[in-house]
Design a protein around this motif. Structure first.
Motif, PDB file in Angstrom:
ATOM      1  N   SER A 124       1.379   4.937   4.720  1.00  0.00           N
ATOM      2  CA  SER A 124       0.457   4.031   4.042  1.00  0.00           C
ATOM      3  C   SER A 124       0.064   2.937   5.032  1.00  0.00           C
ATOM      4  O   SER A 124       0.916   2.395   5.739  1.00  0.00           O
ATOM      5  CB  SER A 124       1.111   3.410   2.814  1.00  0.00           C
ATOM      6  N   PHE A 171       0.461  -2.675   4.003  1.00  0.00           N
ATOM      7  CA  PHE A 171       1.796  -3.263   4.118  1.00  0.00           C
ATOM      8  C   PHE A 171       1.641  -4.766   4.305  1.00  0.00           C
ATOM      9  O   PHE A 171       0.528  -5.268   4.536  1.00  0.00           O
ATOM     10  CB  PHE A 171       2.571  -2.644   5.288  1.00  0.00           C
ATOM     11  N   PHE A 194       5.324  -3.418  -2.900  1.00  0.00           N
ATOM     12  CA  PHE A 194       6.058  -3.353  -1.638  1.00  0.00           C
ATOM     13  C   PHE A 194       7.470  -3.879  -1.853  1.00  0.00           C
ATOM     14  O   PHE A 194       7.757  -4.601  -2.810  1.00  0.00           O
ATOM     15  CB  PHE A 194       5.331  -4.128  -0.534  1.00  0.00           C
ATOM     16  N   TYR A 195       8.371  -3.497  -0.939  1.00  0.00           N
ATOM     17  CA  TYR A 195       9.790  -3.791  -1.108  1.00  0.00           C
ATOM     18  C   TYR A 195      10.301  -4.797  -0.082  1.00  0.00           C
ATOM     19  O   TYR A 195      11.314  -5.446  -0.289  1.00  0.00           O
ATOM     20  CB  TYR A 195      10.609  -2.504  -0.996  1.00  0.00           C
ATOM     21  N   SER A 244      12.049   1.728   2.494  1.00  0.00           N
ATOM     22  CA  SER A 244      10.791   1.753   3.242  1.00  0.00           C
ATOM     23  C   SER A 244      11.126   1.590   4.716  1.00  0.00           C
ATOM     24  O   SER A 244      12.217   1.150   5.080  1.00  0.00           O
ATOM     25  CB  SER A 244       9.842   0.641   2.768  1.00  0.00           C
ATOM     26  N   GLN A 295       3.512   2.096   7.052  1.00  0.00           N
ATOM     27  CA  GLN A 295       4.868   2.168   6.527  1.00  0.00           C
ATOM     28  C   GLN A 295       5.040   3.437   5.704  1.00  0.00           C
ATOM     29  O   GLN A 295       4.071   3.985   5.168  1.00  0.00           O
ATOM     30  CB  GLN A 295       5.194   0.946   5.667  1.00  0.00           C
ATOM     31  N   THR A 325       7.354   4.923   2.464  1.00  0.00           N
ATOM     32  CA  THR A 325       8.190   4.462   1.361  1.00  0.00           C
ATOM     33  C   THR A 325       8.896   5.642   0.712  1.00  0.00           C
ATOM     34  O   THR A 325       8.507   6.802   0.897  1.00  0.00           O
ATOM     35  CB  THR A 325       7.346   3.713   0.309  1.00  0.00           C
ATOM     36  N   ASP A 338       7.136   8.549  -1.075  1.00  0.00           N
ATOM     37  CA  ASP A 338       6.556   9.589  -0.214  1.00  0.00           C
ATOM     38  C   ASP A 338       7.619  10.600   0.193  1.00  0.00           C
ATOM     39  O   ASP A 338       7.358  11.802   0.274  1.00  0.00           O
ATOM     40  CB  ASP A 338       5.959   8.955   1.056  1.00  0.00           C
TER      41      ASP A 338
END
Length: 482
Positions: free
Chosen positions: A173, A176, A202-203, A263, A276, A278, A281
């Motif tokens: 992706s 980010f 997002f993480y 991630s 990135q 994650t 995915d």
């Protein structure tokens, strides 16, 4: 505002005794069984509505479903019904639905749409999903669709398509959150609150240096629990797993499994942050790779029920023809013992048992070896330990099965010598099966071939031909047949 909404929700539940079901939730449990599959009677009701030309009823039945369930529904229908359903629920065919479709169904649908319609769908998706949508098209169609995209999306998709298939560059992706390392925690919090174009989910936040290279990560819980005046460099995690943009997706999945990642940053050849990966995915990749290896072992091609018949035929028939050639090897062994078999019919009765058990033993070893290779559990550093292990297991299995079959044959045929011969043959063939189950995939890998491809054909050829040779050869050598 958020607190007010929570209080309103609590009040609504207190007054009605149940929580409000919002349209965005898209849940309709009555239409799904315990395994979250669409019920047969529900699918039949949609078919009946489509056959009757009642688009309104079809729409009302489908509208409450989650996008993933709409995709499942489309896949369950035959092609004419799919076309009719899509025409009836056009405004429900969002990018989320398209992204969830089976590859073959999606490709068929995309080919029927004009480039501008495909581009509109791609614009709704994350970059990685848009790439997956476009990469299956013919080169001319790809160019036509890319030309219809917005400049920013066009650049991202074209950049992704420049990387080889099934690499991190294709799958990552490009959305980010990255910030310079000189910021404080307070600066970061203010930025996250004020920035209107953040990644929707997002993480962690990537911390980068002046050359756009990742130097650390900040998990969101660290950010929220740290004092505002603390520098990011004092709270960030410097030890991070970086994924090269050209790394194969299977290796990426192994890294996520090994290091329990949620991630990870994807970097280019210069070490700059470009995307990135994650965990959502990775779940898809693991499922895809596991299914692919299982199907390759059987020579069944993609093994998808939506795959066109012609493509399935071409994928399977070549391995069946190869199997025909390898089976002739076993037949030629049998032909050398025609007189022996004619002199003792019991040998013909018992031959399939020797070959069948040997084949099963070889398949067991083969499955373990292919999986170990795929997960990097088996490498050049521990090959011989793995070989010794599998041969030891084969020896134990062979001894056990040999004793059982020897006793059974001795009693059934009232011939102890025949029991000993088949027992020895069984033990030898299981040992051979263990050897073949390890060395066939190892040899294919050494030859830079996928060890899952057609390994079973060569293992079966070995266990069949050697099983017949050992069994019939021992029968002659022991004097069982004069």
């Amino acid at each position: 505002m958020a607190e007010d909404r929570i209080l309103e929700d609590d009040l609504h539940i207190a007054e009605t005794g149940e929580a409000e079901v919002r349209p965005d939730d898209r849940v309709d449990d009555e239409r799904l069984d315990s395994e979250n599959r669409l019920k047969a009677d529900y699918v039949s009701a949609i078919r009946e509505a489509l056959d009757a030309g009642d688009k309104g009823t079809a729409y009302d039945l489908v509208e409450p479903l989650h996008p993933a369930d709409i995709a499942d529904l489309i896949e369950l229908l035959d092609r004419p019904d799919r076309t009719a359903l899509i025409a009836a629920i056009t405004d429900l065919m969002t990018g989320d639905v398209i992204a969830e479709l089976n590859d073959f169904v999606r490709e068929d649908l995309m080919e029927a749409l004009p480039p501008e319609a495909v581009a509109t769908i791609a614009e709704q998706l994350d970059t990685d999903d848009a790439v997956q949508l476009i990469e299956d098209l013919d080169e001319a169609d790809q160019r036509a669709v890319i030309a219809e995209l917005e400049p920013e999306t066009r650049e991202a998709v074209a950049s992704a398509l420049a990387y080889p298939e099934e690499t991190a560059g294709r799958l990552m992706s490009r959305h980010f959150v990255a910030v310079p390392e000189h910021l404080t925690v307070g600066d970061l919090i203010d930025y996250l609150r004020e920035e209107g174009d953040l990644e929707h989910e997002f993480y962690e936040v990537f911390v980068i240096d002046e050359f756009h290279r990742p130097v650390g990560t900040c998990a969101l819980n660290w950010v929220l629990t740290s004092p505002r005046n603390i520098r990011l460099t004092d709270v960030m995690k410097r030890d991070q797993t970086l994924i090269p943009v050209t790394m194969d997706q299977e290796e990426v999945a192994l890294m996520f499994q090994k290091y329990a990642l949620i991630s990870a940053a994807v970097v280019d050849d210069a070490g700059r942050l470009v995307g990135q990966m994650t965990v959502d995915d990775i779940v898809h990749i693991i499922s895809e790779e596991a299914g692919e290896d299982a199907l390759l072992l059987s020579g069944a091609g993609d093994g998808d029920i939506n795959e066109p018949i012609r493509e399935s035929y071409k994928a399977r028939v070549r391995w069946l023809l190869a199997n025909l050639l390898t089976a002739s090897v076993a037949s030629s062994v049998i032909s050398q013992f025609e007189d022996t078999i004619a002199a003792m019919v019991a040998l013909a009765v018992l031959m399939p048992i020797v070959a069948g058990i040997g084949g099963n033993a070889g398949t067991q070893t083969l499955a373990v070896t292919v999986r170990a290779l795929a997960t990097n559990q088996l490498t050049a550093s521990n090959t011989w330990r793995a070989v010794r292990r599998e041969l030891s297991i084969a020896a134990l299995n062979g001894t056990t099965v040999a004793v059982v079959i020897a006793l059974a044959v001795s009693l059934i045929f009232a011939n102890v010598q025949l029991g000993i011969v088949i027992g020895l043959a069984m033990a030898c063939n299981i040992l051979i099966a263990g050897f073949a189950g390890v060395f066939v995939p190892l040899t294919l890998q050494k030859m830079k071939a996928d060890p899952a491809i057609a390994s079973s054909i060569f293992v079966t050829m070995t266990t069949d031909s050697m099983g017949f040779l050992v069994f019939l050869g021992l029968a002659v050598a022991s004097g069982l047949v004069s």
